[in-house]
Design an enzyme around this catalytic site. Sequence first.
Site, PDB file in Angstrom:
ATOM      1  NE  ARG A  76     123.518  34.176  69.199  1.00  0.00           N
ATOM      2  CZ  ARG A  76     123.982  34.938  68.232  1.00  0.00           C
ATOM      3  NH1 ARG A  76     124.071  36.253  68.385  1.00  0.00           N
ATOM      4  NH2 ARG A  76     124.398  34.414  67.110  1.00  0.00           N
ATOM      5  CE1 TYR A 204     115.042  29.263  70.132  1.00  0.00           C
ATOM      6  CE2 TYR A 204     117.069  30.525  69.973  1.00  0.00           C
ATOM      7  CZ  TYR A 204     116.318  29.424  69.626  1.00  0.00           C
ATOM      8  OH  TYR A 204     116.831  28.484  68.783  1.00  0.00           O
ATOM      9  N   GLY A 206     120.315  31.725  73.450  1.00  0.00           N
ATOM     10  CA  GLY A 206     121.405  32.620  73.812  1.00  0.00           C
ATOM     11  C   GLY A 206     120.948  33.897  74.505  1.00  0.00           C
ATOM     12  CE  LYS A 213     127.444  31.375  71.812  1.00  0.00           C
ATOM     13  NZ  LYS A 213     126.576  30.818  70.895  1.00  0.00           N
ATOM     14  CG  HIS A 233     131.308  31.622  69.115  1.00  0.00           C
ATOM     15  ND1 HIS A 233     130.685  32.134  67.995  1.00  0.00           N
ATOM     16  CD2 HIS A 233     130.473  30.671  69.602  1.00  0.00           C
ATOM     17  CE1 HIS A 233     129.529  31.509  67.821  1.00  0.00           C
ATOM     18  NE2 HIS A 233     129.380  30.623  68.763  1.00  0.00           N
ATOM     19  CB  SER A 255     125.768  31.691  65.236  1.00  0.00           C
ATOM     20  OG  SER A 255     126.269  32.354  66.372  1.00  0.00           O
ATOM     21  CB  CYS A 257     129.558  28.844  60.468  1.00  0.00           C
ATOM     22  SG  CYS A 257     128.668  30.262  59.812  1.00  0.00           S
ATOM     23  CE  LYS A 259     130.496  27.780  67.384  1.00  0.00           C
ATOM     24  NZ  LYS A 259     129.691  28.390  66.316  1.00  0.00           N
ATOM     25  CG  ASN A 261     127.481  19.314  61.811  1.00  0.00           C
ATOM     26  OD1 ASN A 261     127.075  18.240  61.395  1.00  0.00           O
ATOM     27  ND2 ASN A 261     126.669  20.276  62.222  1.00  0.00           N
ATOM     28  CG  ASP A 282     128.561  27.616  71.111  1.00  0.00           C
ATOM     29  OD1 ASP A 282     128.601  27.819  69.885  1.00  0.00           O
ATOM     30  OD2 ASP A 282     127.997  28.384  71.906  1.00  0.00           O
ATOM     31  NE  ARG A 373     120.474  27.104  67.712  1.00  0.00           N
ATOM     32  CZ  ARG A 373     121.755  27.360  67.482  1.00  0.00           C
ATOM     33  NH1 ARG A 373     122.699  26.690  68.097  1.00  0.00           N
ATOM     34  NH2 ARG A 373     122.114  28.283  66.619  1.00  0.00           N
ATOM     35  N   GLY A 498     132.127  14.731  57.580  1.00  0.00           N
ATOM     36  CA  GLY A 498     133.227  13.808  57.875  1.00  0.00           C
ATOM     37  C   GLY A 498     134.460  14.070  57.023  1.00  0.00           C
ATOM     38  CG  ASN A 500     134.616  19.481  56.897  1.00  0.00           C
ATOM     39  OD1 ASN A 500     134.730  19.706  55.688  1.00  0.00           O
ATOM     40  ND2 ASN A 500     133.555  19.852  57.586  1.00  0.00           N
TER      41      ASN A 500
HETATM   42  P1  GTP Z   1     125.946  27.493  66.694  1.00  0.00           P
HETATM   43  O1  GTP Z   1     125.410  26.482  67.642  1.00  0.00           O
HETATM   44  O2  GTP Z   1     124.903  28.452  66.213  1.00  0.00           O
HETATM   45  O3  GTP Z   1     127.132  28.227  67.235  1.00  0.00           O
HETATM   46  O4  GTP Z   1     126.330  26.712  65.328  1.00  0.00           O
HETATM   47  P2  GTP Z   1     127.552  25.757  64.908  1.00  0.00           P
HETATM   48  O5  GTP Z   1     128.717  26.577  64.488  1.00  0.00           O
HETATM   49  O6  GTP Z   1     127.777  24.729  65.941  1.00  0.00           O
HETATM   50  O7  GTP Z   1     126.983  25.067  63.568  1.00  0.00           O
HETATM   51  P3  GTP Z   1     126.479  23.573  63.300  1.00  0.00           P
HETATM   52  O8  GTP Z   1     127.580  22.571  63.389  1.00  0.00           O
HETATM   53  O9  GTP Z   1     125.283  23.329  64.124  1.00  0.00           O
HETATM   54  O10 GTP Z   1     126.065  23.676  61.775  1.00  0.00           O
HETATM   55  C1  GTP Z   1     125.109  24.599  61.310  1.00  0.00           C
HETATM   56  C2  GTP Z   1     124.532  24.148  59.995  1.00  0.00           C
HETATM   57  O11 GTP Z   1     125.566  23.976  59.030  1.00  0.00           O
HETATM   58  C3  GTP Z   1     123.809  22.808  60.102  1.00  0.00           C
HETATM   59  O12 GTP Z   1     122.651  22.857  59.306  1.00  0.00           O
HETATM   60  C4  GTP Z   1     124.810  21.830  59.538  1.00  0.00           C
HETATM   61  O13 GTP Z   1     124.187  20.694  58.969  1.00  0.00           O
HETATM   62  C5  GTP Z   1     125.548  22.674  58.499  1.00  0.00           C
HETATM   63  N1  GTP Z   1     126.962  22.217  58.319  1.00  0.00           N
HETATM   64  C6  GTP Z   1     127.837  21.936  59.306  1.00  0.00           C
HETATM   65  N2  GTP Z   1     129.027  21.509  58.801  1.00  0.00           N
HETATM   66  C7  GTP Z   1     128.893  21.545  57.458  1.00  0.00           C
HETATM   67  C8  GTP Z   1     129.778  21.234  56.372  1.00  0.00           C
HETATM   68  O14 GTP Z   1     130.936  20.831  56.548  1.00  0.00           O
HETATM   69  N3  GTP Z   1     129.288  21.418  55.118  1.00  0.00           N
HETATM   70  C9  GTP Z   1     128.013  21.855  54.889  1.00  0.00           C
HETATM   71  N4  GTP Z   1     127.608  22.001  53.629  1.00  0.00           N
HETATM   72  N5  GTP Z   1     127.150  22.155  55.880  1.00  0.00           N
HETATM   73  C10 GTP Z   1     127.580  22.009  57.149  1.00  0.00           C
HETATM   74  C1  SPV Z   2     124.930  30.765  68.577  1.00  0.00           C
HETATM   75  O1  SPV Z   2     124.066  31.507  68.085  1.00  0.00           O
HETATM   76  O2  SPV Z   2     126.146  30.906  68.349  1.00  0.00           O
HETATM   77  C2  SPV Z   2     124.501  29.648  69.425  1.00  0.00           C
HETATM   78  C3  SPV Z   2     123.101  29.548  69.805  1.00  0.00           C
HETATM   79  O3  SPV Z   2     125.331  28.835  69.817  1.00  0.00           O
HETATM   80  S1  SPV Z   2     122.692  30.638  71.081  1.00  0.00           S
HETATM   81  O4  SPV Z   2     122.811  29.906  72.350  1.00  0.00           O
HETATM   82  O5  SPV Z   2     121.279  31.034  70.879  1.00  0.00           O
HETATM   83  O6  SPV Z   2     123.568  31.765  71.094  1.00  0.00           O
HETATM   84 MN    MN Z   3     127.415  29.377  69.024  1.00  0.00          MN
END
Ligand code: GTP
Ligand code: SPV
Ligand code: MN
Length: 596
Positions: A76, A204, A206, A213, A233, A255, A257, A259, A261, A282, A373, A498, A500
């Site tokens: 983005r 690309y 978002g 978004k 979000h 983003s 961080c 979600k 997972n 998301d 992605r 896990g 968490n």
């Molecule tokens: P967007 O799609 O951008 O909104 O991201 P998201 O918030 O869904 O993040 P996502 O779950 O894809 O995690 C982003 C990165 O953080 C990945 O590389 C994960 O492996 C890592 N990650 C997720 N959860 C954890 C956690 O609990 N601990 C650690 N150390 N890393 C994590």
């Molecule tokens: C984010 O950046 O929070 C995403 C990926 O979920 S995107 O669709 O590019 O915004």
């Molecule tokens: Mn997102």
Amino acid sequence: MKSTDQTPMNNKTLVAWVEEMAKLCQPDKIVWCDGSEEEKIRLTRQAIECGEVEELNQEKLPSCLYARSAENDVARVEHLTFICSRSQKDAGPTNNWMDPREAYKKLGDIFRGSMRGRTMYVVPFLMGIPGSPFNKIGIELTDSIYVVLNMRIMTRMGKVALDELGSSSDFTRGLHSKADLRVDRRYICHFPEDNTIWSVGSNYGGNVLLGKKCLALRIASWLGRKEGWMAEHMLIVGVENPRGEIHYLAGAFPSACGKTNLAMLVPPPSLRGYKVWTVGDDIAWLRIGSDGRLWAINPEAGFFGVAPGTNWKTNPNAMATIQRNTIFTNVLKKLDGTVWWEGLEDLPAEGIDWRGRPWTSTSGEKGAHPNSRFTAPASQCPSISPEWENPRGVPISAIIFGGRRARVAPLVYQSFDWQHGVFVGASMASETTAAATGRVGVVRRDPMAMLPFCGYNMGDYFRHWLNMGRKIPHPPKLFHVNWFRMDETGKFIWPGFGDNLRVLEWIIERVTGKAEAVESPIGYLPKANSINLEGLNISREKLESTLLNIDLDDWIAEAESQMEFFNKIGDTLPQEILQEHQKLLKRLKRGTSVLV
Ligand code: GTP
Ligand code: SPV
Ligand code: MN
């Protein structure tokens, strides 16, 4: 210029708008998308023929595709994203603003003739669930088959959306053209007063999947404020305890961080008996239900998830989801036609990297882009909740704010009440990630993880949160988490993923009045023995002295930095937020040592 047979002649507004936009962009052809399987096969074949996507190993990854974006177009672009409200004040100090007349002119000049020699696809899409009162309908016009194939996964696309729209003119008008992919001719503009989105010069994520978004957050947050609901979000997850009771939680993390997972978490062995159900990863749309609780739906139909770091240990549900019908963008393509990224096991010796160049494991270069992605249907997720397509949504027991903070923010704390919780969300910060262009790892304020996505004035957004709290008879409890605290050597202290669930367990037990907490200057912290550490390598002392430690000096500095941000918001900042800030400072200055 000819339209195909599917033109919905009953919707004159829609047909007229498509014609007007086609006059501007001058495509050779217009194709109305119906969302059928036949259409998917036809478009996939065309996209492969023209090189927009590549086929992957169909035995190992059936119906999966590989896409590589331009090297300058991998995330983005927040500095090129604008809210074009008539008054600049409505966009507020945290958004880029452009006068709508100027924006239509500027982007119109780039759109003019941009689809010559190309096809314009008309993509009707539904954000929401057929029959749900939450629903919004959008139409995206695009010259990118990649966008059509992604929208087909990420939204309920085609006939279903047109049927729901009927002859109504109430739809979001989305116009997208790759144009020439030049960064100096790239703009993502939102016209909330016209229910319109214009995106040009990118292909690309978002920036171009306009349902995500652009509509489901920026336009929807504007509508939500007007109509009395919230577009956030947030992931949505159901946690079922060993007694079979399910609590639904929503979590706002910036983003990349965590979600996706958290939404797909697999319980660790010591918490056997728990089940975790994925509702969304998301975006959440939240409304007050007739029972006085806050109800949420996931308006999307797929996951556009971060690839790096995803593996069979960290996120087995995501891995299972992406074995078929998935589009991989900017990952490494292995010689056997499968895919790889940093953090996936089994480092390959060689492959073709995200830039399209030969790569070897010793080259010292990243094989996959850090923001590479996967796009996959949510229905394929093994942990998908039976409720995920319930048009009523699911009732939310707790909202969790979270950031990526190497220091300062503890593993978890609970706000004292709704108003304090809104302050906690409003003042949260996180380190920047590769999900947007710009520097990575810089701490910035990102209120409710909505800094790049709030479609209106941030002060008014805080006011809306405060108002909602007064209107919800049984509001969710508000928490803050941080999985990303580091030790002196730069390693994460908390195992995350896990594990968490241990924190979610405490959160749910706080909601149900079972878990104990102690009052600290920043909120309620878990009592030493109220977080289950069984089977972990972390001692209770370590938990207390690091993960749950509140360093008063750090926090006083934190509060000062929060104030710098609030000062930027200016006169729309609600008094309540300032009061909460003053109360926090007072508590911090009174406190001596606040260890749990
Ligand atoms: P967007 O799609 O951008 O909104 O991201 P998201 O918030 O869904 O993040 P996502 O779950 O894809 O995690 C982003 C990165 O953080 C990945 O590389 C994960 O492996 C890592 N990650 C997720 N959860 C954890 C956690 O609990 N601990 C650690 N150390 N890393 C994590
Ligand atoms: C984010 O950046 O929070 C995403 C990926 O979920 S995107 O669709 O590019 O915004
Ligand atoms: Mn997102």
